[in-house]
Design an enzyme around this catalytic site. Structure first.
Site, PDB file in Angstrom:
ATOM      1  N   HIS A 130      20.438  -7.319 -15.573  1.00 45.39           N
ATOM      2  CA  HIS A 130      20.313  -7.653 -13.997  1.00 45.39           C
ATOM      3  C   HIS A 130      20.321  -6.185 -14.440  1.00 45.39           C
ATOM      4  O   HIS A 130      20.795  -4.883 -14.947  1.00 45.39           O
ATOM      5  CB  HIS A 130      21.434  -7.898 -13.282  1.00 45.39           C
ATOM      6  N   ASP A 160      22.600  -5.352 -19.440  1.00 46.23           N
ATOM      7  CA  ASP A 160      22.499  -6.146 -18.961  1.00 46.23           C
ATOM      8  C   ASP A 160      21.117  -7.038 -18.825  1.00 46.23           C
ATOM      9  O   ASP A 160      20.251  -6.182 -18.360  1.00 46.23           O
ATOM     10  CB  ASP A 160      23.306  -5.790 -17.565  1.00 46.23           C
ATOM     11  N   ASP A 164      23.377 -11.214 -20.928  1.00 48.75           N
ATOM     12  CA  ASP A 164      22.645 -12.287 -20.341  1.00 48.75           C
ATOM     13  C   ASP A 164      21.361 -12.042 -20.574  1.00 48.75           C
ATOM     14  O   ASP A 164      20.531 -12.771 -19.798  1.00 48.75           O
ATOM     15  CB  ASP A 164      23.678 -12.243 -19.048  1.00 48.75           C
ATOM     16  N   HIS A 203      27.372  -3.864 -11.038  1.00 52.17           N
ATOM     17  CA  HIS A 203      26.780  -3.665  -9.324  1.00 52.17           C
ATOM     18  C   HIS A 203      27.523  -3.054  -7.889  1.00 52.17           C
ATOM     19  O   HIS A 203      27.058  -2.731  -7.128  1.00 52.17           O
ATOM     20  CB  HIS A 203      26.237  -4.952  -9.389  1.00 52.17           C
TER      21      HIS A 203
HETATM   22 ZN   LIG Z   1      24.036  -9.647 -15.214  1.00 55.71          ZN
END
Ligand SMILES: [Zn+2]
Length: 376
Positions: free
Chosen positions: A171, A169, A258, A134
């Protein structure tokens, strides 16, 4: 036999985010303990190598000098409004003791792996302390300060390699996707929970890259409740054809854990068997793979997922059960009691009926948006 390197140093666990923060720097140590007890970090072309801290000049390939300076100063206790404007010192990206040293060593671990792959000393490498996807050039975001995976892709591309960045992931891998949004030498593919329902709110199917990079950024947003079979349906339909068409020299694989069922920060419903299958698919292309950790906020599930991924990456699954392909890893007979593979999860008909149509729609959208640009 693949030369497989596990990048680890106990120094990486000496620093930790504040106790109330979900990101746990103990995860790599736990993974290492399991793998060591299984005898999977030495012999058979496997080795363990400590990371070199990343040099600032290398970090500046992606991050601005101003940002790195603010991060270092904040870590030393000198925080100002400028740092906060760049996301340093928020609840997601807090300033903690040793922050800068931790970030530089964790990122250095991914760059150490990159060097080993470029020199041919490793065919596959795993840095469980990496995957900070990120972070932006001037922005700390989503628990990430320095973007090791973007830096790895940049370093490999600079060496003339075509890079396939795959991010599973839960996200969206926004920092990496946007770093290469207008480039055609790094293809980014991110499978993640629908950004309408999860941080960072980007990564919709119509974000496909720009200019020369149009068609080289692939986003696959998945509905809440996505389970193994549905995930693999989307993965099989999208990833292998694009990888074949792109024909990369090397993979960078961000294995945030996750997306596993029960993760406290997200709502997908996967077991770690999916990660083993995805990794087996990548291995089938017979190119070097740099694998990193990432998210994963249920400690036990994350640790087992990464340990399982290493067994597949280094080929230990086929040692254990000759004749069974990587999709059929069974390690229950080892001294690690519960085995590394998750049990299958029951899927309700309601879940099936809500997830499947959404999966079919996203596969259709990605195919329509991107496949024709690659002659598919
Ligand atoms: Zn994540």
């Amino acid at each position: 036999m693949r030369k497989a390197v596990f990048i680890y140093s106990r120094e990486l666990e000496e620093h930790s985010y504040p106790p109330e923060h979900p990101f746990n720097t103990i995860r790599p140590t736990r993974v290492r303990e399991i793998l060591n007890s299984m005898g999977l970090l030495s012999g058979n072309a496997r080795s363990e190598i400590p990371p070199e801290p990343a040099e600032k000049t290398v970090l500046q390939k992606f991050h601005s000098a101003r940002y790195l300076h603010a991060l270092e100063a904040a870590s030393a206790g000198r925080r100002d409004a400028d740092a906060l404007r760049m996301g340093i010192g928020t609840s997601d990206c807090p300033v903690f003791e040793g922050l800068y040293d931790y970030a530089v060593l964790a990122v250095g671990a991914t760059l150490t792996a990159t060097k080993l792959i470029l020199s041919g000393s490793a065919d596959v490498a795993f840095n469980p302390s990496g995957g900070f996807h990120h972070a932006g050039p001037e922005r700390a975001s989503g628990f990430c300060y320095i973007n090791d995976v973007a830096l790895a892709c940049l370093t490999l591309a600079e060496a003339g390699k075509k890079v396939l960045y795959l991010d599973v992931d839960v996200h969206h891998g926004d920092g990496v996707a946007y770093a290469f949004y207008d480039r055609d030498d790094v293809m980014t593919i991110s499978f993640h929970q629908n950004p309408g329902t999860l941080f960072p709110g980007t990564g919709f199917a119509d974000e496909i890259g720009a200019a020369k990079g149009k068609g080289y950024c692939i986003n696959v947003p998945l509905p809440i409740g996505t389970y193994d079979q549905a995930y693999l349906e989307a993965f099989e339909a999208i990833a292998p054809p694009l990888i074949t068409a792109f024909n990369p020299d090397v993979f960078v694989f961000e294995l945030g854990a996750d997306a596993l069922a029960g993760d406290p920060l997200a709502q997908l419903y996967l077991t770690n068997n999916v990660y083993a299958d995805v990794l087996a698919c990548l291995l089938g292309f017979n190119k070097p793979i740099l694998m990193t950790g990432g998210g994963g906020y249920d400690l036990e599930n994350t640790v087992r997922a990464w340990a399982l991924a290493w067994t597949v990456l280094c080929g230990a699954d086929s040692d254990a059960q000759p004749g069974i392909d990587a999709g059929g890893v069974r390690l229950e007979s080892t001294d690690w009691q519960g085995g590394l593979r998750d049990k299958e999860l029951a899927v309700s008909s309601h879940q099936r009926n809500t997830v499947l149509p959404a999966i079919e729609a996203v596969v259709k959208a990605v195919k329509a948006n991107v496949f024709p640009l690659h002659g598919l």
